[in-house]
Design a protein around this motif. Structure first.
Motif, PDB file in Angstrom:
ATOM      1  N   ALA A 130       0.825  -1.207   0.000  1.00  0.00           N
ATOM      2  CA  ALA A 130       0.000   0.000   0.000  1.00  0.00           C
ATOM      3  C   ALA A 130       0.865   1.264   0.000  1.00  0.00           C
ATOM      4  CB  ALA A 130      -0.943  -0.004   1.199  1.00  0.00           C
ATOM      5  N   ALA A 131       1.790   1.364   0.944  1.00  0.00           N
ATOM      6  CA  ALA A 131       2.635   2.565   1.023  1.00  0.00           C
ATOM      7  C   ALA A 131       3.522   2.701  -0.207  1.00  0.00           C
ATOM      8  CB  ALA A 131       3.477   2.527   2.296  1.00  0.00           C
ATOM      9  N   SER A 132       3.987   1.589  -0.743  1.00  0.00           N
ATOM     10  CA  SER A 132       4.834   1.640  -1.940  1.00  0.00           C
ATOM     11  C   SER A 132       4.063   2.215  -3.119  1.00  0.00           C
ATOM     12  CB  SER A 132       5.347   0.238  -2.274  1.00  0.00           C
ATOM     13  OG  SER A 132       6.233  -0.234  -1.277  1.00  0.00           O
ATOM     14  N   LEU A 133       2.819   1.793  -3.291  1.00  0.00           N
ATOM     15  CA  LEU A 133       2.018   2.291  -4.403  1.00  0.00           C
ATOM     16  C   LEU A 133       1.647   3.756  -4.206  1.00  0.00           C
ATOM     17  CD1 LEU A 133      -0.201  -0.860  -4.943  1.00  0.00           C
ATOM     18  CD2 LEU A 133       1.519   0.026  -6.501  1.00  0.00           C
ATOM     19  N   VAL A 134       1.325   4.149  -2.967  1.00  0.00           N
ATOM     20  CA  VAL A 134       1.049   5.556  -2.686  1.00  0.00           C
ATOM     21  C   VAL A 134       2.275   6.398  -3.041  1.00  0.00           C
ATOM     22  CG1 VAL A 134       0.662   7.225  -0.842  1.00  0.00           C
ATOM     23  CG2 VAL A 134      -0.704   5.135  -0.930  1.00  0.00           C
ATOM     24  N   ALA A 135       3.453   5.932  -2.627  1.00  0.00           N
ATOM     25  CA  ALA A 135       4.685   6.694  -2.891  1.00  0.00           C
ATOM     26  C   ALA A 135       4.978   6.782  -4.386  1.00  0.00           C
ATOM     27  CB  ALA A 135       5.849   6.048  -2.150  1.00  0.00           C
ATOM     28  N   ALA A 136       4.805   5.682  -5.104  1.00  0.00           N
ATOM     29  CA  ALA A 136       5.058   5.696  -6.543  1.00  0.00           C
ATOM     30  C   ALA A 136       4.095   6.636  -7.256  1.00  0.00           C
ATOM     31  CB  ALA A 136       4.940   4.282  -7.115  1.00  0.00           C
ATOM     32  N   ALA A 137       2.817   6.607  -6.839  1.00  0.00           N
ATOM     33  CA  ALA A 137       1.828   7.505  -7.447  1.00  0.00           C
ATOM     34  C   ALA A 137       2.144   8.969  -7.143  1.00  0.00           C
ATOM     35  CB  ALA A 137       0.428   7.147  -6.951  1.00  0.00           C
ATOM     36  N   ALA A 138       2.846   9.212  -6.020  1.00  0.00           N
ATOM     37  CA  ALA A 138       3.175  10.581  -5.622  1.00  0.00           C
ATOM     38  C   ALA A 138       4.460  11.091  -6.255  1.00  0.00           C
ATOM     39  CB  ALA A 138       3.298  10.657  -4.100  1.00  0.00           C
ATOM     40  N   GLY A 139       5.184  10.224  -6.984  1.00  0.00           N
ATOM     41  CA  GLY A 139       6.361  10.698  -7.702  1.00  0.00           C
ATOM     42  C   GLY A 139       7.686  10.120  -7.269  1.00  0.00           C
ATOM     43  N   TYR A 140       7.675   9.123  -6.387  1.00  0.00           N
ATOM     44  CA  TYR A 140       8.917   8.486  -5.956  1.00  0.00           C
ATOM     45  C   TYR A 140       9.260   7.283  -6.837  1.00  0.00           C
ATOM     46  CZ  TYR A 140       9.035  11.077  -1.529  1.00  0.00           C
ATOM     47  OH  TYR A 140       9.113  12.058  -0.576  1.00  0.00           O
ATOM     48  N   ALA A 141      10.540   7.002  -6.968  1.00  0.00           N
ATOM     49  CA  ALA A 141      11.020   5.729  -7.495  1.00  0.00           C
ATOM     50  C   ALA A 141      11.202   4.806  -6.299  1.00  0.00           C
ATOM     51  CB  ALA A 141      12.331   5.910  -8.250  1.00  0.00           C
ATOM     52  N   VAL A 142      10.446   3.724  -6.244  1.00  0.00           N
ATOM     53  CA  VAL A 142      10.284   2.939  -5.021  1.00  0.00           C
ATOM     54  C   VAL A 142      11.031   1.615  -5.110  1.00  0.00           C
ATOM     55  CG1 VAL A 142       8.600   1.773  -3.533  1.00  0.00           C
ATOM     56  CG2 VAL A 142       8.034   3.986  -4.580  1.00  0.00           C
ATOM     57  N   THR A 143      11.681   1.256  -4.014  1.00  0.00           N
ATOM     58  CA  THR A 143      12.209  -0.091  -3.817  1.00  0.00           C
ATOM     59  C   THR A 143      11.473  -0.693  -2.629  1.00  0.00           C
ATOM     60  OG1 THR A 143      14.396   0.493  -4.667  1.00  0.00           O
ATOM     61  CG2 THR A 143      14.244  -1.495  -3.326  1.00  0.00           C
TER      62      THR A 143
END
Length: 289
Positions: A130-143
């Protein structure tokens, strides 16, 4: 150091009642009962309201169902879709609604859309994403890192359900401590780090994790991974023996060279039509501004 109580504000979820070490909840269209060791008080709603729940999970038991129903359904958070499900191994259904204030904070601290390259965010013990997808949608490159193969598979499914297959997310099946050690050796750097460690767990190769023994070391590793342009760190814990002040001290020690601001407190759920609140976890958050 600010001390806060943060409450869920997500229409897909409601805490309807709690007490006698149980909670009556609504996840989307389903009302369920789950055990809750922090609900010491007496319920406020009559038993006839609790009888409307379609599924029950008692402590140390399995799900029992009061009528036939699909064991999988979806919830929406903004433009994202999360699959929730009843499993044979856990009372958890795939999301922790009390963490939605963290998701909103990640959005608030997100980079400008024109930021290039995108700031990097590391999500350790990332569960179903959940947090990973929120972060990616907000503009982060997520690991996203988790030691559970079913959890990572579930997270990837949430990515597909959300229509975010092209989002910059790396899904890593690994022990969190081993992964951050390798990232240090590779001179990797991140602008944001999320940690939601269990009290006890095992990695994919049976590595043993005990939060009281290893968290201080892990925070030091995370400090080494933060870039000169670090934006935020979030640490959430469900360990009943810990306190938010303890988390504040740990973050203060680990991040003192970065300056910024630390806030600590509890994540809690407001009970519908009641003055009661149900505390569920403690947290610490650091931000550069």
């Amino acid at each position: 150091m600010d001390i806060q109580v943060l409450f869920n504000d997500w229409p897909e979820y409601e805490l309807l009642d709690s007490g006698n070490r149980r909670k009556l909840e609504r996840f989307g269209r389903h009302m369920v009962i789950r055990s809750e060791q922090k609900a010491w008080w007496k319920p406020e709603r009559p038993e006839s309201e609790w009888a409307k729940a379609v599924a029950v999970h008692e402590d140390q038991g399995q799900w029992t169902f009061r009528r036939e129903l699909p064991h999988e359904w979806t919830l929406r958070f903004d433009q994202l879709t999360f699959q929730t499900r009843f499993t044979d191994t856990s009372k958890h259904v795939g999301v922790f609604p009390e963490q939605s204030p963290h998701w909103r904070w990640i959005q608030e601290k997100a980079p400008a859309r024109s930021s290039q390259p995108a700031p990097r965010l590391l999500n350790l013990f990332g569960y179903t994403g959940a947090a990973s997808l929120v972060a990616a949608a907000a503009g982060y490159a997520v690991t996203h890192v988790d030691a559970s193969k079913p959890a990572v598979t579930w997270a990837r499914l949430n990515q597909q359900l959300s229509g975010m297959e092209a989002a910059p997310i790396r899904w890593i099946l690994d022990d969190a401590v081993k992964y951050v050690r390798r990232e240090i050796r590779r001179n990797s750097r991140y602008e944001a780090i999320l940690l939601d460690p269990p009290s006890f767990g095992r990695g994919p190769n049976k590595e043993i994790w005990k939060v009281e023994r290893q968290l201080t070391e892990l925070l030091d590793f995370c400090r080494q991974l933060l870039s000169d342009h670090a934006r935020l760190v979030i640490l959430t814990m469900y360990n009943i023996e810990a306190s938010s002040l303890m988390i504040g001290n740990l973050l203060s020690d680990a991040l003192k060279e970065f300056g910024g601001k630390i806030s600590v407190g509890e994540l809690a759920l407001r009970q519908k039509d009641s003055e009661k609140t149900l505390p569920l976890s403690i947290f610490g958050r650091w931000s550069a501004t």
